[in-house]
Every structure is written in C-alpha cells, then in structure tokens.
Motif scaffolding. Structure first.
Motif, short mmCIF file in Angstrom:
data_model
loop_
_atom_site.label_atom_id
_atom_site.label_comp_id
_atom_site.label_asym_id
_atom_site.label_seq_id
_atom_site.Cartn_x
_atom_site.Cartn_y
_atom_site.Cartn_z
N LEU A 29 64.43 20.03 17.23
CA LEU A 29 63.67 18.78 17.22
C LEU A 29 65.06 18.05 18.42
CD1 LEU A 29 62.23 17.77 14.09
CD2 LEU A 29 61.02 18.50 16.12
N GLY A 30 64.64 17.47 19.37
CA GLY A 30 65.54 16.58 20.06
C GLY A 30 65.23 16.11 21.33
N ASP A 31 65.76 15.30 22.02
CA ASP A 31 65.34 14.65 23.04
C ASP A 31 64.87 15.56 24.30
OD1 ASP A 31 65.98 12.01 21.86
OD2 ASP A 31 68.11 11.94 22.61
N VAL A 32 63.90 15.23 25.24
CA VAL A 32 63.67 15.96 26.22
C VAL A 32 63.22 14.98 27.27
CG1 VAL A 32 61.71 17.53 27.12
CG2 VAL A 32 62.45 17.81 24.70
N ASP A 33 63.77 15.11 28.35
CA ASP A 33 63.57 14.20 29.52
C ASP A 33 62.18 14.25 30.02
OD1 ASP A 33 66.20 13.19 29.56
OD2 ASP A 33 66.88 14.96 31.10
N GLU A 34 61.67 13.14 30.72
CA GLU A 34 60.17 13.29 31.20
C GLU A 34 59.93 14.26 32.25
OE1 GLU A 34 59.11 9.14 32.11
OE2 GLU A 34 57.15 9.83 32.85
N GLU A 86 55.08 21.12 33.80
CA GLU A 86 56.07 21.40 34.82
C GLU A 86 56.57 22.73 34.70
OE1 GLU A 86 58.74 18.15 35.53
OE2 GLU A 86 57.23 16.87 35.53
N ILE A 87 57.07 23.41 35.74
CA ILE A 87 57.60 24.63 35.53
C ILE A 87 58.75 24.56 36.57
CG2 ILE A 87 57.96 27.01 36.07
CD1 ILE A 87 55.94 26.77 33.83
N ASP A 88 60.08 24.86 36.41
CA ASP A 88 61.34 25.02 37.34
C ASP A 88 61.29 26.53 37.93
OD1 ASP A 88 63.01 26.22 35.79
OD2 ASP A 88 63.97 24.28 35.32
N GLY A 127 61.76 20.55 38.91
CA GLY A 127 60.31 21.27 38.35
C GLY A 127 59.29 20.68 39.34
N ARG A 128 58.22 21.51 39.36
CA ARG A 128 57.08 21.37 40.20
C ARG A 128 55.92 21.16 39.30
NH1 ARG A 128 53.53 25.74 42.14
NH2 ARG A 128 54.34 27.79 41.38
N GLY A 166 51.55 32.61 34.77
CA GLY A 166 52.01 33.70 34.94
C GLY A 166 52.20 33.96 36.54
N ARG A 167 51.28 33.29 37.16
CA ARG A 167 51.34 33.46 38.87
C ARG A 167 52.62 32.60 39.21
NH1 ARG A 167 45.34 32.36 40.05
NH2 ARG A 167 44.57 34.49 40.24
N ALA A 168 52.65 31.39 38.58
CA ALA A 168 54.03 30.68 38.78
C ALA A 168 55.36 31.51 38.68
CB ALA A 168 53.82 29.21 38.42
N LEU A 169 55.36 32.19 37.66
CA LEU A 169 56.52 32.83 36.97
C LEU A 169 56.75 33.95 37.69
CD1 LEU A 169 56.57 31.67 33.09
CD2 LEU A 169 57.71 30.82 35.06
N GLY A 170 55.86 34.53 38.44
CA GLY A 170 55.95 35.79 39.20
C GLY A 170 55.95 36.87 38.51
#
Lengths: 278, 305
Positions: B41-46, B59-61, B51-52, B259-263
């Motif tokens: 558990l922790g902070d996660v940026d918006e 979003e995926i980077d 990322g796209r 899956g497509r986005a991650l190649g």
C-alpha cells in the motif's frame, strides 16, 4: 460519417420502428429478421460494445464510475466504430459525472423521436410490467435510470434517462448538435414524407420507391406478425404485452384513467405544448 | 499496533506477498524463493510520467508498467518486476480492492509475462481444466458454480491463465466465483453472508475455499458459450476449422489490447495456435436464461470422451 449518428428517444417512443426501417433500408428494402437484423443499428449502451471499448467490465463498476467512464468510451466508439446507433440516454450530466454520457464532440448527428407522453405511459407500463400509475410516476422522475443490473445482469449498461420532459429538452435544446426532431404521430400520419426526410438527413437513399419498400418491410403488421411467430429478443422479461403491441397514436384516450392523463399533462405541460399534445 | 505478517499466497503458480489479506488464495507451500509478486500500500501518482492511455482507466508506459485507476476503488501501479502498489480510495472495501487486484491487475501481470489469459471460468473435470468462455451474461460463472456444487474444483473465474510452452496447461488462480443474486438463488443457495462485488450491488463473491487447485493442469477442453442464432438449435458442436478457433480464442483473450501494447502478440499467437491444434474447442449454444443443469452431464461426458 464521422462519429455517432444517433436514433435517440425516451423509451417506448418509436425507436425500434425506426431501427427496423433502417435495418431494411440499409439492405435495399429487404425483409428483416427482428432477432438478427436490428443489430445493424445497435444500441450504443449494449454491454459487450461498452465493455470492449472501456477495457473492463461495467458489471464491476458502480453507477458513479459508469457515469464517469461513459463519455470517455463514447469518444472511443465514435473514433473506432462510428456509425448508426440507438440510445435512450438523456443528454444530461448524470450525478457524479462532468459531462453527458454521449458528449457532443462524439456525435455526428441525432434523430430525436418524441411521442405523446400519455401514450408513452401506457406503452411503458406494458413493457416493464408496471402499473399505469407507476409508469406515470417514473416519467416525472428526474432520477429515472434504465439498464440497472439487479438481481441479474442487464444486457445494457446504466443509462441516465431522467424525466420525460427533461429528456426531450436535453436533446432538442442542446444547440450544439446537428439534429432532426421527429414526432411519432407525424411518422404514423405520413410515413413516406417523414421517412424520406429521415433518409435525407442520414444521407441514405431517399427515392420514393426505396423508402416505400423499406416501410413495407418494417410495417407494424410485419413486425407484430414476426414477433408472434418467433418472439423478440429485446422484449423485456416482465412485459405484460407483446413488444409490438398497438403502434398507434391516441390510445391513451381509452386506456389511461383521466386523473393519470391529467397528472401527465400537469407535469409535462410546457414540453407537451411545444409539440401540440393537447 | 503490530499485526502478524500475512502468509504468502499462491496465485497462478506465483508466490505472492501481500500487505492486504487475500482470502481467495491458497497458502504458498512451495520452495523458499523470493516472492514473484509483492503487493504494497502506498502513494501512487495520478499519471505515469511517460504513460499513454490504453483505455479510459488504464495507462501503460514504455517499460511495460501499467497504472489502473478505478475512481471509487483506487490506483494500482503494476511494475513488470512484480511490484504492485495500491493507493486505495478511503471508502473502498477490501473486497473491492481485491476484485481489481485479482482481475484487471492479474490480467496485466499475465501480459507483462507474455502468458495468455483467457476470459474464462474453469473447473476440473477428469483431471484437467475445462474452460467456459463467452460474452458477459452467457453463464460462464454459473456453469462453474453448478460443477463446483457437484464437487468439481474451481480453477479460475474471470481470468484463466495458460502456461507458456506445450502441452497447453492452465495455472490455477483461485476458487472464487462472481455471481449475481439470481444465479445464486437458482442454484438453491443464498447470498447471505457473501461479500458484495461492489457496494450496493447484487453481485457477490462465492468462495469454495476447499476446492482450490495448487498445481497446473492440462487444458482438457474449451466451451464457447453462445446464444443460438437464427435457424440454429441448442447443442454442443466441436469447431474444426483452425481459423475459426484462432479467431474465437483471440476474441476470448482477456484484455487483448494490453498484450498488443506490451508487444507480446507473438507469444499470445503461439499459445492460441498450440490450443487450436491440441485442445478440442466446442461451441455450446444455449439460451442464456435456460437452466444450466441439463448441460452438465453432456459436458462431462464429452470431456471424458
């Protein structure tokens, strides 16, 4: 066409009739199969369509989350799968959201059908299996939603319909839409004239011969006969009448108790006057 | 206040160490390897800095890290290394957080590892996994429930994870089924005492804790649940055309665009080809609201050959 071309209406206002006409018209006036061909004009709130564009299952979201998600999904559908769709969504901002479910920038054009709310009240009561009084109440309820999943999954996702008056005004007074308003009663009184107008607005074949062929294929008798023979997938499980029940105008005069007719007239007076519903 | 550390769990063959309790999972009893997945558990940026947006809430980077944001549940940052950080919304229930961790996030983890996740519920029949795929509302989980009530172990609910390489094997996830009230009551059970899928919703988490499966299983058969189209009758039919099978398996891939986005498309294609050439795939055409009971014997008989 870029974006969504919508056949929009409050429920039970003639939307399926237009879809049946267009399903036939898009195939040269061929007879249609109610349970197979209406998907040519899909419901934009169909669950599998929405799930696919949202990248997750709406059945795992709360109504507030769906309201936030819908405009984003509408834009994706407009971009990736533009075309003709039906909808019962209002053009209002649902609670918890920042914009309507189908924002103007996702919309190419809108055909909006309006029908005498007293006839709608009767049709809705049969469709949903409600009493006439309950139907009249819902039509005045600005929090009215359809597509709710309870106690089981609904094949559509949540739609913020609001009251009959608010629904009508939300579309017709939007100002930023390319819009064709149609009165259900006018469609009935002069089908060739108004369906020609519809075809012209949607950029479809508006020749007299073509329009009359498609009108024949989607006539009330053709649709009701087919429902009697094969059933209709879109008929609501709790319905107390066939989906294609009467398809007429003014039935409320014989079927709606005067006090309920008066209640509708009172609640929706201003909008009814705009359409000369007396 | 100190709390006893949670024991590690077993998820699809992975050792998972989690800061939140995961009652769906069996306890890890394997070797003393370091955890494959760690939930904190922790902070996660918006947003992810590079990322796209892949879908409205995801979003995926470029590194393969994913960020899932569910407005009333929280943010889930999922790194390819197996590190998962959750920033829950204050009002989110534990069940709501687990719903997305063990659903969308699990799907993302599979795609990061180039494993094929099928959108399927699966149960054990005759020593192998039998998967039920199909659109929402067609009765995947309901069929799994009916088999579970007959004593069959539950291998997966939404996400059925295929192992890499051949022969086709399933990595069991957990014996939990997401079911609507009507499906629970139709099976003569009660939703009373069950956790709700989401607050206020008539969908519940039905857990068969004794019915979990530990080791991977051969994939014995896939049943694609379909509504009969015009002129078709209800029934079970084996698909024979490889292209039809490949197209169906592609459509049933959980979170395909991820899956497509991650190649990982090539690996997924190979996994689907392996299934298409070695595992029987059937179409089960039935009306979604018809009682599922009549199909159970037929399915079991087909699987047992």
């Amino acid at each position: 066409m870029s974006g969504l071309a919508l056949i929009a209406s409050y429920p039970k206002s003639g939307n399926t009739w237009l879809r049946a006409f267009l399903a036939s018209h898009l195939h040269g006036g061929q007879p249609i199969d109610l349970n197979g061909d209406l998907v040519r004009i899909r419901n934009v709130t169909g669950r599998s369509l929405q799930d696919r564009h949202a990248g997750l299952e709406h059945s795992d979201l709360t109504p507030n989350e769906v309201a936030l998600l819908r405009p984003l999904s509408s834009r994706r559908i407009a971009r990736q799968q533009p075309g003709l769709y039906k909808t019962h969504d209002s053009n209002l901002v649902p609670p918890g959201a920042r914009e309507p479910a189908i924002p103007a920038d996702a919309i190419d054009r809108v055909v909006y059908i309006v029908r005498d709310p007293r006839d709608v009240a009767i049709s809705m009561a049969h469709h949903f299996g409600w009493s006439l009084a309950a139907s009249v109440d819902r039509m005045g309820d600005t929090a009215f939603c359809i597509g709710l999943s309870s106690p089981g999954l609904n094949m559509n996702i949540e739609q913020w319909v609001s009251s009959w008056s608010a629904h009508v005004e939300s579309w017709l007074d939007a100002g930023d839409l390319h819009l064709l308003p149609l009165r259900y009663e006018d469609l009935l009184a002069d089908p060739p004239g108004h369906f020609t107008q519809l075809c012209r607005f949607l950029g479809l074949d508006d020749t007299r011969h073509a329009v009359s062929r498609s009108l024949e294929a989607s006539s009330f008798t053709a649709l009701a006969d087919q429902e009697a023979r094969t059933g209709f997938r879109e008929r609501y499980a709790a319905s107390t009448a066939p989906f294609f029940r009467k398809g007429g105008a003014g039935g409320w005069r014989g079927e709606l108790p005067p006090e309920l007719a008066e209640r509708v007239a009172c609640t929706h007076r201003r909008v009814m006057a705009r359409f000369a519903y007396r | 206040m100190s709390v006893a550390p949670l024991t590690d769990g077993l998820l699809c063959g992975w050792r998972i160490r989690s800061a939140i309790a995961l009652p769906e999972l069996l306890e890890w009893q394997g070797d003393d390897r370091p955890p494959d997945l760690t939930v904190r558990l922790g902070d996660v940026d918006e947003h992810l800095p590079e990322g796209r947006t892949l879908s409205p809430f995801l979003e995926i980077d470029g590194t393969g890290t994913g960020l899932l944001q569910v407005p009333e549940v929280g943010r889930f940052l999922v790194r390819p290394s197996g590190g998962i950080t959750i920033a829950p919304q204050p009002e989110a229930s534990a069940a709501e957080i687990r719903l997305f961790l063990l659903g969308s996030v699990l799907g993302l983890v599979c795609h990061q590892r180039a494993l094929l996740p099928l959108h399927a519920s699966s149960v054990v029949i005759d020593g192998g996994a039998v998967a039920f795929c199909g659109p929402s509302g067609m009765g995947k989980s309901t069929l799994a429930l009916r088999f579970a009530r007959r004593g069959h172990a539950v291998v997966s609910d939404d996400v059925c994870v295929l192992d890499s390489g051949g022969p086709a094997r399933v990595r069991p996830s957990f014996p939990r089924l997401k079911l609507w009230r009507d499906a629970i009551e139709d099976a003569s059970l009660s939703p009373e005492g069950l956790e709700r899928n989401r607050r206020g919703q008539e969908k519940y988490h039905f857990l068969e804790p004794e019915a979990g499966v530990r080791d991977s299983l051969p994939l014995r058969a896939i049943f694609l649940l379909r509504r009969p189209e015009r002129g078709e009758v209800e029934g079970i039919e084996r698909l024979s055309a490889p292209l039809d099978i490949l197209a169906a398996l592609e459509a049933e891939t959980f979170r395909l665009p991820v899956g497509r986005a991650l190649g990982t498309e090539k690996a997924l294609f190979q996994a689907r080809t392996l299934i298409a050439s070695t595992v029987p795939v059937y179409q089960l055409r039935r009306q979604p609201d018809a009682p599922p009971e009549r199909w159970l014997d037929a399915i079991a008989a087909i699987v047992r050959g």
